[in-house]
Design a protein around this motif. Structure first.
Motif, PDB file in Angstrom:
ATOM      1  N   SER B 270       0.815  -1.207   0.000  1.00  0.00           N
ATOM      2  CA  SER B 270       0.000   0.000   0.000  1.00  0.00           C
ATOM      3  C   SER B 270       0.851   1.259   0.000  1.00  0.00           C
ATOM      4  O   SER B 270       2.013   1.253   0.424  1.00  0.00           O
ATOM      5  N   LEU B 271       0.255   2.314  -0.490  1.00  0.00           N
ATOM      6  CA  LEU B 271       0.898   3.629  -0.533  1.00  0.00           C
ATOM      7  C   LEU B 271      -0.034   4.659   0.085  1.00  0.00           C
ATOM      8  O   LEU B 271      -1.251   4.599  -0.114  1.00  0.00           O
ATOM      9  N   LYS B 272       0.557   5.579   0.848  1.00  0.00           N
ATOM     10  CA  LYS B 272      -0.214   6.702   1.399  1.00  0.00           C
ATOM     11  C   LYS B 272       0.615   7.944   1.096  1.00  0.00           C
ATOM     12  O   LYS B 272       1.642   8.181   1.741  1.00  0.00           O
ATOM     13  N   LEU B 273       0.167   8.693   0.088  1.00  0.00           N
ATOM     14  CA  LEU B 273       1.014   9.729  -0.488  1.00  0.00           C
ATOM     15  C   LEU B 273       0.422  11.114  -0.263  1.00  0.00           C
ATOM     16  O   LEU B 273      -0.731  11.354  -0.611  1.00  0.00           O
ATOM     17  N   ASP B 274       1.211  12.020   0.294  1.00  0.00           N
ATOM     18  CA  ASP B 274       0.721  13.391   0.427  1.00  0.00           C
ATOM     19  C   ASP B 274       0.839  14.145  -0.894  1.00  0.00           C
ATOM     20  O   ASP B 274       0.136  15.131  -1.099  1.00  0.00           O
ATOM     21  N   SER B 275       1.722  13.683  -1.762  1.00  0.00           N
ATOM     22  CA  SER B 275       1.762  14.268  -3.106  1.00  0.00           C
ATOM     23  C   SER B 275       1.965  13.164  -4.136  1.00  0.00           C
ATOM     24  O   SER B 275       3.029  12.554  -4.214  1.00  0.00           O
ATOM     25  N   PHE B 279       5.665  11.693  -5.500  1.00  0.00           N
ATOM     26  CA  PHE B 279       6.013  10.287  -5.326  1.00  0.00           C
ATOM     27  C   PHE B 279       6.271   9.624  -6.681  1.00  0.00           C
ATOM     28  O   PHE B 279       7.260   8.909  -6.861  1.00  0.00           O
TER      29      PHE B 279
END
Lengths: 326, 326
Positions: B270-275, B279
């Motif tokens: 999984s990925l949790k990206l603020d941008s 990324f």
């Protein structure tokens, strides 16, 4: 499909049995033989594929990839070189500190023999290593965290069972949820051993054993338990069999990092396994396919999972993979 | 370190700017030039690296890898072949259905030119594709699920903004937590589109617009919204700027499978990206290093992330990687 990949198994313990089951799930593969050091008649199995290890040479032109299912501590140091000199091999050598030395030995032997020797596959080392590498390559300004569990640790369970007054026992390594959540929120800090994992033991005491002493012996055992919050439960042999005979495991590799001007980014890979041995075996079998492909391309020497493109793991053609999975 | 990897950027939008920042985080790389189709003086930036695209040829012997930061819909179809005929390239071509065709075109051109062209990198296609491949190779008796979000979908936001009476708007794709939990517990079933994701829209209406009509127009829009549970919130332009100007994104690739006699195993990435853009850019830059290494080894033609070993992504030597990460 032209020809099936012919696989040999060396060692018929938990991993060897898991590999046998995994091969059955992969139609492009075929189990040719299972080699054992024991007398075939003494093995508690009427598996027709069982062959005494002294007959290895007969299979030299037959088996494409030999899967070494022995343990790192004793078997692989001896079996690895012996087999890599005759066959393409895959193993799950997992003594982290000795990997460079083992790699170098296997590399020399495989290069001389013209074989491919894939070492240290499975999930850690293996899939977790891949994710640690990916994390630091993509987010160089960051930090990674590996958590293990919830799962049975063989080494810690053995340590309990060696204690005076202990008849049987199982130890679970459990990641501390609160710390996991902190990491997942991007709170990038150092955690102590105690903050990352706890240890829970289920112990079957011998009759009239000193329970208080057993508990203290466990909790104060250096390296194994002293640095952790450890809980000890005393249970009956029946309860142990009913509730704790599975071998679940798993874990998490989390990379938290910053891009640009402090933008938070989080990558996470996790496994939740009802059987550690069967999953490890499934990883090994997918990598056996990669070894087969690399050997066919003329590759020679030792390799690790870090050197192998994922396309080599699949029975599908590159065209099919691009179309279906990209 | 011998020599820095010299990178060129083509296109100076969100991805181009993200790539510039990512290069600054990788000490073995150096940004040589940023190419733009606009007049350099017209670009809203006093970046000294900006160069008009007509001057590409001057850089032919200088730039090791050219990173193509244009969009798949319009730019890459034209820029890809033009650049791959002169430079090693990396792009993030993401029109899934056209990947086979684009690969084949880039492969022909790169083979003729003696360059390496890595197509379709980023996180989906890219890291998610890798995890889908890994999942099906390791657990052939299983099923995979991809969820996206929580994140801003550019295509859906654009669709809202084209509606009559809409001044501005942002759309979030949100995975449905309950379904995610079912998948994570190994409940292996088919889910409808509606069960997997919901869509939440923040809309700035024009003065005296018919809010009810806007809401209906959004909710009934075929392909984009009609198959989902969609929520529409009307907000002010100020609120949009303050609370919805970031570009977060992320998602999950989950493989659930069985080994042996129905033993459940679950893999999750999984990925949790603020941008999202930063990324994606960081992934592209790590893969630019891989392209540099492959080109140095004499590789020619088009490749995808599925063809590249992870060790190529790292500035570290194979020895160091085995020692530190395996």
């Amino acid at each position: 499909m032209d020809k099936k990949i012919k696989i040999g198994i060396v060692g018929y313990g938990n991993i060897g049995k898991g590999v046998e089951k995994a091969i059955a799930q992969n139609p492009d593969m075929e189990l040719e033989a299972i080699f054992t050091r024991r007398e075939v008649s003494a093995v508690d199995s009427n598996n027709a594929k069982l062959v005494h290890i002294s007959k290895l040479e007969v299979y030299k032109e037959v088996i494409d990839v030999m899967i070494l299912c022995g343990g790192s501590a004793t078997d692989l140091g001896e079996q690895g070189p012996m087999l890599a000199s005759q066959f393409n091999t895959v193993d799950s050598f997992d003594t982290h500190a000795k990997i460079p030395e083992y790699f170098s030995m296997m590399d020399n032997i495989a290069k001389k023999a013209g074989t491919v020797a894939l070492i240290s596959t499975g999930w850690d080392p293996g899939l977790f290593s891949l994710n640690r590498l990916l994390g630091e390559a993509v987010l160089p300004d960051g930090k990674d965290y590996t958590f293990w569990g919830k799962g049975v640790s063989q080494g810690h369970s053995d340590a309990i069972r060696r204690l005076e007054g202990v008849k049987n026992g199982v130890q679970y390594t459990i990641p501390i949820e609160e710390t996991l959540e902190k990491v997942r929120c991007g709170e990038c800090c150092e955690f102590t051993t105690r903050e990352k994992h706890q240890r829970v033991c289920y112990v079957v005491p011998e009759e009239s054993a000193d329970l208080h002493k057993i508990e203290e012996d466990i909790k104060n055992m250096p390296n194994y338990f002293a640095d952790y919050d450890t809980t000890v439960h005393f249970i009956s042999e029946e309860e142990l069999k009913t509730n704790h005979s599975g071998m679940p495991h798993g874990g998490f590799v989390i990379r938290t990092g910053n891009t640009g001007n402090g933008t938070k980014q989080i990558m996470e890979f996790s496994l939740k396994l009802d059987s550690n041995a069967e999953f490890t075996s499934s990883v090994i079998v997918a990598y056996a396919r990669a070894v087969y492909k690399m050997a066919n391309e003329g590759k020679k020497g030792a390799v690790t999972v870090l050197d192998i493109p994922f396309s080599y793991l699949s029975p599908k053609s590159p065209e099919q993979l691009r179309k279906e999975l990209l």
